[in-house]
Design an enzyme around this catalytic site. Structure first.
Site, PDB file in Angstrom:
ATOM      1  N   GLY A  33       0.660  -0.982   0.056  1.00 24.69           N
ATOM      2  CA  GLY A  33       0.171   0.082  -0.079  1.00 24.69           C
ATOM      3  C   GLY A  33       1.046   1.123   0.111  1.00 24.69           C
ATOM      4  O   GLY A  33       2.109   1.325  -0.565  1.00 24.69           O
ATOM      5  N   SER A  34       0.247   2.230   0.554  1.00 26.62           N
ATOM      6  CA  SER A  34       1.042   3.581   0.519  1.00 26.62           C
ATOM      7  C   SER A  34       2.299   3.810   1.500  1.00 26.62           C
ATOM      8  O   SER A  34       2.807   4.576   1.380  1.00 26.62           O
ATOM      9  CB  SER A  34      -0.169   4.792   0.876  1.00 26.62           C
ATOM     10  OG  SER A  34      -0.771   4.763   0.005  1.00 26.62           O
TER      11      SER A  34
END
Length: 628
Positions: free
Chosen positions: A327-328
């Site tokens: 993810g981020s």
């Protein structure tokens, strides 16, 4: 005139026959005496050493003396693995008249459950020398010992042996990190040094116990004993004492490990904490855990099946084998890749309308904030976790350059020195996809990788290691879980350590740190609630990893999804920024947003490590209630 009668006997002929027969008899007797004398000479002179040894072996028996297994401590001297006295049931097949009958009697006396009978019999048939004792059962209780003692006359070749058995005081908390020992199986017997493992019935199966088996086991000894015709020991004739295994001091902090376990109680996930300057792993939690003590003596089939079929996979070590889209959390690393490759500068901005489009493609790759963040530079892109900025950067870099730069941080590789069973996870590139699927790499897949989705997979240990390298300004210190073997400290520089990451402009590290600090302490930061009353400078990055893909215009709604289809929550952080003492990665499966469901867990871990106890009186239950 009568003819004279022939003589009835020829005396001279009979004498000659007698003499011939006597001579032959004498030759036979002399020959037999010669053979007997030769045989006696052969046995007494030529084979003297062989038969004196066999004779001695009928009276003298060599018994192995297994070494005491080394203990395992945490960094503060807290005992994590010890040895406690127990009683084992042993059988020497060579001294048993009827093995099957003896096993049947033992099954009745021990009152074994039906499901354990076959395993009990299987252990009696384990491949080993017939004169060596086979371990049938460990940790006998008082009632079983009493029944066997009363029936000892019916059980020749069966003995009760006192021995030290491995025990883990905090089994469920450290089960995945420490691993456990178990009975030596037939496959392991093929590869072990039979002499050194004579009398030893247990071996490290997973974790620290397996990686450091040679150091923990020690060297076996032996003793010579004189026995009578029944095999009873009369006296000891000599001995060579075993060399006990070395104690191992781990880098783990039991209190921090326990806190991580409590933070994840009732959830599926992992927390890994590393000291950046030394590479020492402070905590490595995988939840849910299991009671590793049950595996030492041999877990029953029903219990093992229940653990295997448990939907939460308690036996699975998520910290080192769990693979999740990052993810981020990878946006700071992507920003560094863009700086190194010259595709961005810290002050270069893009305009975010809420989406990104590839040239000549109508599909819109959306930002999580549907109306966009407007004008975004590098630091703000990290603070607000802007997807459009990283779609743009990923498209400019291309998958091969992304993959190369991420390998610099250890993604897609084994990153530790002494963690058994660590997974490499996956850092994809064009060649990988061609080999795996025989397909070309598509530009849209690069965009997904740019925000930590798609094929890219990381383990919690990899994410914590990369965060540690980031906190070290690119200096690689290979993570390790052992601090000392006996009295010898682990070397500072371990073989296989990757090369340091050097930037053309060292100030770029500060700009990345500034963006990560704004995640927690900035007014727009995605995890700004985590920074309330923070007593030190902390940099971090949240991540939310999709479990399944959404359609072009489909909106994510956790309430409408089955629990195990919801997003994973991730967070990585290090602190304090000016002198990093701890780097943490947190993954909570199917919890939702990382800033909401993982960031406060990382904060609790850094508080516990950096603050004095009186400054860190946050109640775990209150912390988790605040999340809700």
């Amino acid at each position: 005139m009568r003819k004279p009668r022939p003589a009835l006997k020829n005396a001279q002929q009979e004498v000659r026959i007698f003499r011939l027969r006597s001579l032959l008899a004498l030759l036979v007797v002399v020959g037999l005496l010669g053979l007997l004398t030769g045989r006696l000479a052969y046995l007494q002179v030529v084979k003297h050493e062989v038969y004196i040894t066999r004779s001695e072996n009928n009276r003298v028996r060599v018994e192995p003396l297994p070494p005491t297994r080394g203990l395992i401590y945490d960094r503060n001297g807290e005992l994590l693995a010890e040895n406690r006295p127990t009683y084992n049931l042993m059988m020497v097949r060579e001294r048993v008249d009827d093995v099957e009958a003896t096993l049947g009697l033992l099954v009745d006396l021990l009152e074994l459950p039906e499901g354990d009978v076959e395993a009990f019999r299987q252990r009696s048939r384990q491949r080993q020398r017939p004169f060596q004792p086979a371990l049938l059962m460990s940790d006998l209780n008082e009632q079983q010992i009493a029944r066997l003692a009363v029936n000892r006359h019916r059980l020749p070749g069966v003995e009760i042996e006192a021995q030290l058995l491995r025990y883990y005081p905090d089994a469920e908390i450290v089960a995945h990190a420490l691993g456990f020992v178990g009975r030596i199986n037939a496959e392991e017997m093929e590869t072990l040094d039979v002499g050194n493992y004579a009398g030893t019935h247990f071996i490290g199966k997973t974790g620290v116990e397996r990686f450091y088996e040679d150091q923990l086991h020690g060297q076996a000894g032996f003793r010579k004993v004189e026995t009578n015709a029944r095999g009873r020991v009369l006296r000891e004739l000599g001995r060579s004492d075993p060399v006990p295994g070395q104690d191992i001091t781990l880098t783990l902090d039991k209190q921090l490990q326990t806190l991580g376990h409590e933070l994840l109680e009732g959830r599926r996930g992992s927390i890994v904490a590393i000291q950046p300057g030394t590479g020492e792993i402070l905590a490595m939690v995988s939840s849910p855990g299991f009671d590793s003590n049950r595996f030492v003596t041999g877990i029953d089939q029903a219990s093992y099946r229940a653990l295997q079929e448990n939907i939460d996979l308690p036996l699975f070590n998520r910290a080192i084998r769990g693979q999740y889209p990052p993810g981020s959390t990878i946006k700071p690393f992507m920003a560094l890749a863009g700086l190194v490759e010259g595709e961005i500068t810290p002050n270069k901005t893009i305009y975010d309308p809420g989406y990104f489009q590839l040239p000549n493609d109508s599909r819109r790759y959306r930002n999580w904030l549907r109306w966009g963040h407007g004008r975004v530079d590098m630091e703000r892109s990290i603070a607000v976790s802007n997807n459009t900025y990283y779609y743009t950067l990923a498209h400019a870099l291309g998958i091969d350059r992304i993959s190369e730069r991420m390998h610099d941080f250890g993604f897609g590789e084994r990153v530790t020195y002494d963690i058994f069973g660590e997974s490499t996870a996956l850092m994809p590139n064009r060649d990988w996809k061609r080999a795996r699927f025989n397909q070309s790499w598509y530009p849209g897949e690069t965009l997904s990788v740019g925000i930590g989705q798609g094929y890219w997979m990381v383990t919690p240990l990899q994410l914590a290691t990369a965060t540690s390298v980031l906190a070290n300004r690119g200096k690689w210190v290979m993570p390790r879980i052992a601090q000392r073997i006996g009295d010898d400290p682990m070397p500072a520089d371990l073989p296989g350590t990757k090369e340091d990451i050097e930037l053309a402009t060292p100030e770029w590290w500060d700009r990345i740190y500034s963006g990560m600090e704004k995640v927690i302490s900035g007014t727009e930061g995605t995890a700004r609630r985590t920074g309330v009353d923070l007593q030190y400078r902390m940099g971090g990055k949240s991540g939310t990893a999709q479990v399944f893909s959404l359609g072009q215009d489909q909106k994510y709604n956790a309430a409408e999804l089955a629990e195990r289809l919801r997003d994973h929550a991730l967070f990585m952080a290090f602190a304090p920024i000016e002198d990093p003492q701890i780097a943490v990665s947190v993954i909570v499966e199917n919890a939702g947003g990382g800033s909401t469901h993982a960031a406060h867990l990382a904060r609790a871990m850094t508080d516990a490590w950096l603050l004095e106890p009186e400054e860190n009186e946050r109640d775990v239950e209150a912390l988790l209630e605040a999340e809700e």
